[in-house]
Design a protein around this motif. Structure first.
Motif, PDB file in Angstrom:
ATOM      1  N   UNK A  55       0.843  -1.203   0.000  1.00  0.00           N
ATOM      2  CA  UNK A  55       0.000   0.000   0.000  1.00  0.00           C
ATOM      3  C   UNK A  55       0.876   1.250   0.000  1.00  0.00           C
ATOM      4  N   UNK A  56       1.862   1.281   0.887  1.00  0.00           N
ATOM      5  CA  UNK A  56       2.721   2.463   0.997  1.00  0.00           C
ATOM      6  C   UNK A  56       3.539   2.671  -0.276  1.00  0.00           C
ATOM      7  N   UNK A  57       4.013   1.581  -0.865  1.00  0.00           N
ATOM      8  CA  UNK A  57       4.811   1.695  -2.082  1.00  0.00           C
ATOM      9  C   UNK A  57       3.970   2.172  -3.256  1.00  0.00           C
ATOM     10  N   UNK A  58       2.743   1.670  -3.356  1.00  0.00           N
ATOM     11  CA  UNK A  58       1.859   2.100  -4.445  1.00  0.00           C
ATOM     12  C   UNK A  58       1.586   3.596  -4.377  1.00  0.00           C
ATOM     13  N   UNK A 110      -6.292   0.313  -8.139  1.00  0.00           N
ATOM     14  CA  UNK A 110      -6.572   1.434  -7.243  1.00  0.00           C
ATOM     15  C   UNK A 110      -6.361   2.708  -8.049  1.00  0.00           C
ATOM     16  N   UNK A 111      -7.430   3.414  -8.296  1.00  0.00           N
ATOM     17  CA  UNK A 111      -7.346   4.646  -9.088  1.00  0.00           C
ATOM     18  C   UNK A 111      -6.804   5.789  -8.238  1.00  0.00           C
ATOM     19  N   UNK A 123      -8.207  -0.437   2.583  1.00  0.00           N
ATOM     20  CA  UNK A 123      -9.591  -0.916   2.632  1.00  0.00           C
ATOM     21  C   UNK A 123     -10.012  -1.518   1.295  1.00  0.00           C
ATOM     22  N   UNK A 124      -9.544  -0.926   0.189  1.00  0.00           N
ATOM     23  CA  UNK A 124      -9.857  -1.478  -1.135  1.00  0.00           C
ATOM     24  C   UNK A 124      -9.296  -2.890  -1.261  1.00  0.00           C
ATOM     25  N   UNK A 133     -17.032  -4.996  -2.753  1.00  0.00           N
ATOM     26  CA  UNK A 133     -16.661  -3.734  -3.369  1.00  0.00           C
ATOM     27  C   UNK A 133     -16.592  -3.805  -4.884  1.00  0.00           C
ATOM     28  N   UNK A 134     -16.201  -2.689  -5.479  1.00  0.00           N
ATOM     29  CA  UNK A 134     -16.169  -2.597  -6.933  1.00  0.00           C
ATOM     30  C   UNK A 134     -15.173  -3.531  -7.579  1.00  0.00           C
ATOM     31  N   UNK A 135     -14.068  -3.852  -6.880  1.00  0.00           N
ATOM     32  CA  UNK A 135     -13.070  -4.735  -7.471  1.00  0.00           C
ATOM     33  C   UNK A 135     -13.559  -6.175  -7.576  1.00  0.00           C
ATOM     34  N   UNK A 136     -14.576  -6.530  -6.805  1.00  0.00           N
ATOM     35  CA  UNK A 136     -15.139  -7.882  -6.927  1.00  0.00           C
ATOM     36  C   UNK A 136     -15.760  -8.068  -8.306  1.00  0.00           C
ATOM     37  N   UNK A 137     -16.443  -7.038  -8.781  1.00  0.00           N
ATOM     38  CA  UNK A 137     -17.044  -7.107 -10.123  1.00  0.00           C
ATOM     39  C   UNK A 137     -15.962  -7.161 -11.195  1.00  0.00           C
TER      40      UNK A 137
END
Length: 245
Positions: A55-58, A110-111, A123-124, A133-137
Motif C-alpha cells: 500500500x505504501x509503495x503504491x 486502485x485509481x 480498505x480497497x 466492493x467494486x473490485x469484486x465485479x
C-alpha cells in the motif's frame, strides 16, 4: 512416468495469459539499494494493524508519477503505435486470495493512489480479498474472460493492453508486489505493465534491494533510477509523515 493432467483454473489461466503478453514487452530491470529505516521506525510506532508495504509503495510511486508523466504512459499499438498518457495513475496491487478453492494471486486496481489515504487504499485491498466492493465485479470480469476459448482470450487481452485508453481499465498503469515479509524477492518481474516495483526482505539496518521493471519502449533506465530515488524519498517523507499522523 505416469501422472495426471491438472486442468488450468481461471486464475492460473489469467497468469498464463499475462505472461504471454509480457513476453512481447521489451522489459528492462533496474535494481537499487534503498534505505527505508525512517519508514520502518514510523510503521513500528504506528497503531495496529500495521500498514502493508504494498500500500505504501503504491502511493509513493503514484506521488512520483505526478511529476514524471512517463510513469503514466503506456505503449499502444491501436490504431497505430503511439504512447498514451493518462492524467492520474492507476495502481495494480497484487494480493493473494482464494478463488474456487485455490490460492491465487490477482491484481487489484486502485485509481489515483496519490489522492487517497493509506487506509482508504488498504480498505480497497481488504474488500477485494473478501470478494466485496467494486473490485469484486472487476475480478469476476477477468475470470469470465479467462474462461473463454484461447483465441477469444488472446484477442481480448491484446485489445485491452494495446489500447491506451483501455489498459488502465484492465490492469492499471503500474504494478506493485512485495514478498519481503515472506522472506522472498522477485528479482525479474514478469509484467506487461509500463513499470512494476518489488523488493525483498529488509536487512537489520532497514535497507533492501528494490527492483523496478519497465517497458523500454516508453522510458529508459536513467529515468527509472531517478524514479526509484523518488520512491525512496516519498516513503521516508510523505508516507512516513502520514503514518506518524
Amino acid at each position: 512416468m505416469r501422472g495426471r493432467a491438472v486442468p488450468l483454473t481461471p486464475a492460473r489461466t489469467l497468469m498464463a495469459d499475462l505472461s504471454w503478453i509480457a513476453r512481447k514487452v521489451p522489459i528492462g530491470v533496474i535494481r537499487r539499494e534503498v534505505d527505508l529505516s525512517p519508514l520502518i521506525a514510523a510503521r513500528r510506532a504506528s497503531a495496529p494493524p500495521r500498514m502493508p508495504f504494498t500500500v505504501m509503495t503504491a502511493k509513493a510511486l503514484a506521488l512520483v508519477a505526478r511529476d514524471m508523466p512517463e510513469l503514466r504512459r503506456s505503449y499502444a499499438l491501436f490504431p497505430r503505435p503511439h504512447l498514451y498518457e493518462v492524467p492520474v495513475s492507476v495502481a495494480s496491487i497484487m494480493i493473494e486470495r482464494e478463488i474456487d478453492g485455490e490460492r491465487a494471486v490477482i491484481p487489484v486496481r486502485v485509481r489515483d493512489p496519490a489522492g487517497q489515504s493509506l487506509r482508504a487504499i488498504a480498505a480497497i485491498l481488504d474488500n477485494a480479498r473478501a470478494g466485496e466492493g467494486g473490485e469484486a465485479a472487476h475480478l469476476a470480469k477477468l475470470m469470465r474472460i479467462s474462461r473463454l476459448p484461447l483465441p477469444l482470450r488472446r484477442l481480448a487481452w491484446l485489445w485491452g493492453f494495446n489500447s491506451g485508453r483501455q489498459r488502465p481499465n484492465y490492469f492499471g498503469t503500474f504494478g506493485v508486489s512485495v514478498l519481503g515479509h515472506l522472506g522472498g524477492e522477485i528479482t525479474r518481474p514478469v509484467s506487461p505493465l509500463t513499470s512494476f516495483v518489488s523488493y525483498g526482505p529488509f536487512t537489520a539496518d532497514g535497507t533492501t534491494q528494490m527492483s523496478m521493471a519497465f517497458d523500454h519502449r516508453v522510458m529508459d533506465g536513467a529515468l527509472i533510477v531517478e524514479a526509484m530515488g523518488g520512491i525512496e524519498a516519498a516513503l521516508n517523507g510523505a508516507i512516513r509523515e502520514e503514518l506518524a499522523g
